[in-house]
Scaffold this motif. Structure first.
Motif, PDB file in Angstrom:
ATOM      1  N   GLU A 193       0.828  -1.203   0.000  1.00 30.26           N
ATOM      2  CA  GLU A 193       0.000   0.000   0.000  1.00 30.26           C
ATOM      3  C   GLU A 193       0.863   1.254   0.000  1.00 30.26           C
ATOM      4  O   GLU A 193       0.652   2.193  -0.781  1.00 30.26           O
ATOM      5  CB  GLU A 193      -0.928  -0.029   1.221  1.00 30.26           C
ATOM      6  CG  GLU A 193      -2.022   1.029   1.225  1.00 30.26           C
ATOM      7  CD  GLU A 193      -1.579   2.334   1.865  1.00 30.26           C
ATOM      8  OE1 GLU A 193      -2.315   3.326   1.748  1.00 30.26           O
ATOM      9  OE2 GLU A 193      -0.495   2.355   2.499  1.00 30.26           O
ATOM     10  N   ARG A 197       1.424   4.083  -3.131  1.00 30.41           N
ATOM     11  CA  ARG A 197       1.205   5.518  -2.911  1.00 30.41           C
ATOM     12  C   ARG A 197       2.408   6.321  -3.402  1.00 30.41           C
ATOM     13  O   ARG A 197       2.269   7.366  -4.045  1.00 30.41           O
ATOM     14  CB  ARG A 197       0.962   5.796  -1.434  1.00 30.41           C
ATOM     15  CG  ARG A 197      -0.487   5.709  -1.006  1.00 30.41           C
ATOM     16  CD  ARG A 197      -0.686   6.216   0.399  1.00 30.41           C
ATOM     17  NE  ARG A 197      -0.175   5.321   1.411  1.00 30.41           N
ATOM     18  CZ  ARG A 197       0.718   5.648   2.326  1.00 30.41           C
ATOM     19  NH1 ARG A 197       1.236   6.869   2.343  1.00 30.41           N
ATOM     20  NH2 ARG A 197       1.121   4.774   3.224  1.00 30.41           N
ATOM     21  N   SER A 216      -2.554   4.586 -10.277  1.00 31.53           N
ATOM     22  CA  SER A 216      -3.667   5.167  -9.529  1.00 31.53           C
ATOM     23  C   SER A 216      -4.865   4.223  -9.513  1.00 31.53           C
ATOM     24  O   SER A 216      -5.496   4.008  -8.466  1.00 31.53           O
ATOM     25  CB  SER A 216      -4.068   6.516 -10.123  1.00 31.53           C
ATOM     26  OG  SER A 216      -3.027   7.452 -10.011  1.00 31.53           O
ATOM     27  N   TYR A 219      -4.083   1.268  -7.231  1.00 32.39           N
ATOM     28  CA  TYR A 219      -4.199   1.617  -5.816  1.00 32.39           C
ATOM     29  C   TYR A 219      -5.668   1.683  -5.392  1.00 32.39           C
ATOM     30  O   TYR A 219      -6.056   1.124  -4.362  1.00 32.39           O
ATOM     31  CB  TYR A 219      -3.518   2.953  -5.527  1.00 32.39           C
ATOM     32  CG  TYR A 219      -3.618   3.331  -4.062  1.00 32.39           C
ATOM     33  CD1 TYR A 219      -2.636   2.935  -3.154  1.00 32.39           C
ATOM     34  CD2 TYR A 219      -4.710   4.034  -3.567  1.00 32.39           C
ATOM     35  CE1 TYR A 219      -2.745   3.241  -1.811  1.00 32.39           C
ATOM     36  CE2 TYR A 219      -4.826   4.351  -2.226  1.00 32.39           C
ATOM     37  CZ  TYR A 219      -3.843   3.950  -1.359  1.00 32.39           C
ATOM     38  OH  TYR A 219      -3.969   4.230  -0.009  1.00 32.39           O
ATOM     39  N   TYR A 228      -4.659   5.144   5.101  1.00 27.76           N
ATOM     40  CA  TYR A 228      -3.776   6.149   4.524  1.00 27.76           C
ATOM     41  C   TYR A 228      -4.235   6.622   3.149  1.00 27.76           C
ATOM     42  O   TYR A 228      -3.478   7.287   2.432  1.00 27.76           O
ATOM     43  CB  TYR A 228      -2.356   5.602   4.428  1.00 27.76           C
ATOM     44  CG  TYR A 228      -1.772   5.209   5.762  1.00 27.76           C
ATOM     45  CD1 TYR A 228      -1.386   6.177   6.679  1.00 27.76           C
ATOM     46  CD2 TYR A 228      -1.641   3.871   6.119  1.00 27.76           C
ATOM     47  CE1 TYR A 228      -0.866   5.825   7.915  1.00 27.76           C
ATOM     48  CE2 TYR A 228      -1.116   3.505   7.353  1.00 27.76           C
ATOM     49  CZ  TYR A 228      -0.737   4.485   8.247  1.00 27.76           C
ATOM     50  OH  TYR A 228      -0.224   4.129   9.478  1.00 27.76           O
ATOM     51  N   ALA A 229      -5.470   6.311   2.770  1.00 27.23           N
ATOM     52  CA  ALA A 229      -5.971   6.708   1.449  1.00 27.23           C
ATOM     53  C   ALA A 229      -6.044   8.226   1.304  1.00 27.23           C
ATOM     54  O   ALA A 229      -5.958   8.748   0.196  1.00 27.23           O
ATOM     55  CB  ALA A 229      -7.341   6.091   1.197  1.00 27.23           C
ATOM     56  N   ASP A 231      -3.813  10.314   2.220  1.00 29.65           N
ATOM     57  CA  ASP A 231      -2.506  10.743   1.722  1.00 29.65           C
ATOM     58  C   ASP A 231      -2.407  10.487   0.226  1.00 29.65           C
ATOM     59  O   ASP A 231      -1.839  11.296  -0.520  1.00 29.65           O
ATOM     60  CB  ASP A 231      -1.392   9.995   2.455  1.00 29.65           C
ATOM     61  CG  ASP A 231      -0.003  10.373   1.953  1.00 29.65           C
ATOM     62  OD1 ASP A 231       0.393  11.531   2.159  1.00 29.65           O
ATOM     63  OD2 ASP A 231       0.671   9.507   1.354  1.00 29.65           O
ATOM     64  N   PHE A 232      -2.961   9.361  -0.221  1.00 29.91           N
ATOM     65  CA  PHE A 232      -2.966   9.079  -1.658  1.00 29.91           C
ATOM     66  C   PHE A 232      -3.750  10.140  -2.413  1.00 29.91           C
ATOM     67  O   PHE A 232      -3.295  10.638  -3.453  1.00 29.91           O
ATOM     68  CB  PHE A 232      -3.588   7.708  -1.939  1.00 29.91           C
ATOM     69  CG  PHE A 232      -3.925   7.492  -3.389  1.00 29.91           C
ATOM     70  CD1 PHE A 232      -2.930   7.158  -4.295  1.00 29.91           C
ATOM     71  CD2 PHE A 232      -5.216   7.671  -3.850  1.00 29.91           C
ATOM     72  CE1 PHE A 232      -3.226   6.995  -5.643  1.00 29.91           C
ATOM     73  CE2 PHE A 232      -5.526   7.508  -5.193  1.00 29.91           C
ATOM     74  CZ  PHE A 232      -4.529   7.165  -6.091  1.00 29.91           C
ATOM     75  N   ARG A 235      -1.683  13.296  -2.722  1.00 32.87           N
ATOM     76  CA  ARG A 235      -0.612  13.161  -3.714  1.00 32.87           C
ATOM     77  C   ARG A 235      -1.195  13.167  -5.133  1.00 32.87           C
ATOM     78  O   ARG A 235      -0.613  13.731  -6.066  1.00 32.87           O
ATOM     79  CB  ARG A 235       0.170  11.868  -3.478  1.00 32.87           C
ATOM     80  CG  ARG A 235       1.008  11.872  -2.205  1.00 32.87           C
ATOM     81  CD  ARG A 235       1.610  10.485  -1.972  1.00 32.87           C
ATOM     82  NE  ARG A 235       2.339  10.400  -0.726  1.00 32.87           N
ATOM     83  CZ  ARG A 235       3.651  10.577  -0.606  1.00 32.87           C
ATOM     84  NH1 ARG A 235       4.366  10.869  -1.672  1.00 32.87           N
ATOM     85  NH2 ARG A 235       4.252  10.462   0.565  1.00 32.87           N
TER      86      ARG A 235
END
Length: 411
Positions: A193, A197, A216, A219, A228-229, A231-232, A235
């Protein structure tokens, strides 16, 4: 008598044999119970930790708390184990994984002081400590000759992930290779994961649109609910700006399959961001499309809906839209807009007025057009203040005076 004298010793021997068998079975059972009731081995605790991390990667926030509790327990347990426990290679590797998973660095400092040293490459121990302490250059040197693919997968994935970190800025291609190794070695885990990212970020940074899109989608299909999605998504949004998806309709179309992998709330926010970027860059066709997509996902009366009205008016500069734009802009509730949004609104007014003056305001509206304020129906006078009534009287008097002057001029 002779028979009895023979049988009795045989019976005694049999009885003694049974008693010995019971003793050894009981002793073995007692050892097994003791083993089960004692603290598990470090490598067994790592298995529990990785199980929790897989749940975190799938969005279980409770697993986050459990992970913190387990790491704390491991911190305390590892420093009281006898030195010979670390001669088991699985335990020694577990110590490195523990630190790279958020364990306390004091544990590794203690293990580095043991003699004999734990049964794992000392460079791995020192490199993991350098990583958590922020000594990037030391870590690079220590891991230079270590190939993650030659390590057991549960350790190699972690090593590949941290080894990639310093190369993200200095050597993106090498960083991407190491991140792919991390994903390969530990699929479905928090390591994969995190690697995905970072791969998305690197692809965006290097301008690789195809890889950005593929990674993308991967993910989102595997880890869209990850803790932590967020943070994805951050980004991803930053990469939208750097990759220039708003510069042309063809490039914007490449995003369609990616954006539809997001949930509705995230998709609305991303289209809103794209619409604003396209508008500010002067790409009105893209801005119109992004605005249209975002409007289908918003609710009337919300701040986002009011902002999108501004964007929509800004993309329609043709004379045939002049009345529609007028009504649209006058319908905006400016009280819920920020100073930045109001500045955008003023800019739209300025541009549209430079193209062509607006027609008369719609019904029940007073004031200059670029400082519009919606008013209630005439029968509802609750909004009228004493100052407004006085101003109205003065305006009527002024009107009459101007009319009289006009009649005198005609005579």
């Amino acid at each position: 008598m002779c028979c009895l004298s023979i049988r009795i010793p045989c019976f005694k021997g049999l009885l003694l044999g049974l008693m010995a068998a019971v003793f050894w079975v009981s002793a073995g059972w007692a050892q097994q119970v003791a083993k089960q009731t004692s603290d598990p081995e470090p490598f067994e605790m790592i298995r529990s930790l990785q199980s929790l991390q897989e749940q975190i990667a799938q969005g279980n926030s409770h697993a986050m708390q459990a992970q913190r509790a387990l790491l704390t327990k491991m911190d305390a347990s590892f420093v009281v184990l006898p030195a010979d426990a670390w001669q088991e290679p699985r335990n020694a590797r577990a110590a490195v994984i523990h630190l790279l998973s958020g364990g306390h660095p004091d544990v590794m400092r203690y293990l580095l002081s043991l003699d004999p040293a734990p049964a794992v490459d000392r460079k791995l121990m020192e490199a993991s400590l350098a990583y958590v302490e922020g000594r990037e250059e030391d870590m690079i040197v220590l891991l230079a000759e270590i190939d993650p693919l030659e390590l057991p997968a549960s350790l190699g994935g972690h090593v590949a992930l941290v080894k990639a970190a310093p190369y993200i800025r200095t050597d993106p291609e090498k960083a991407m290779e190491l991140l792919q190794v991390a994903s390969l070695l530990m699929p479905g885990t928090l390591v994969e994961e995190a690697a995905l990212r970072r791969e998305v970020f690197v692809a965006g940074m290097t301008g690789n649109v195809d890889r950005f899109r593929v990674l993308s989608i991967r993910y989102l299909r595997r880890f869209r609910t990850s803790v932590y999605a967020g943070d994805f998504r951050r980004r991803f949004a930053l990469s939208l700006d750097t990759l220039g998806f708003v510069k042309s309709e063809d490039k914007f179309a490449l995003l369609d399959d990616v954006l539809h992998e997001f949930d509705a709330d995230s998709r609305r926010g991303l289209y809103l961001r794209l619409a604003r970027s396209a508008l500010l860059a002067g790409h009105l066709n893209v801005a119109r499309k992004a605005t249209g997509e975002a409007l289908t996902l918003t609710v009337d009366g919300t701040k986002e809906n009011e902002i999108l009205k501004i964007y929509l008016a800004a993309t329609r500069l043709d004379p045939e839209f002049i009345t529609a734009n007028r009504d649209l802009l006058w319908s905006i509730d400016k009280s819920i807009l920020t100073a930045q949004d109001l500045a955008m609104l003023d800019g739209v007014y300025t541009v549209l007025n430079s193209v062509r003056h607006f027609p008369e305001p719609p019904p029940n509206v007073i004031g200059e057009f670029n400082v519009a304020t919606n008013m209630d129906a005439p029968e509802d006078q609750s909004w009228v203040s004493a100052d407004m009534e006085l101003a109205n009287v003065l305006l009527r008097r002024t009107g009459k005076s101007l009319a009289q002057l006009g009649e005198q001029d005609e005579r």
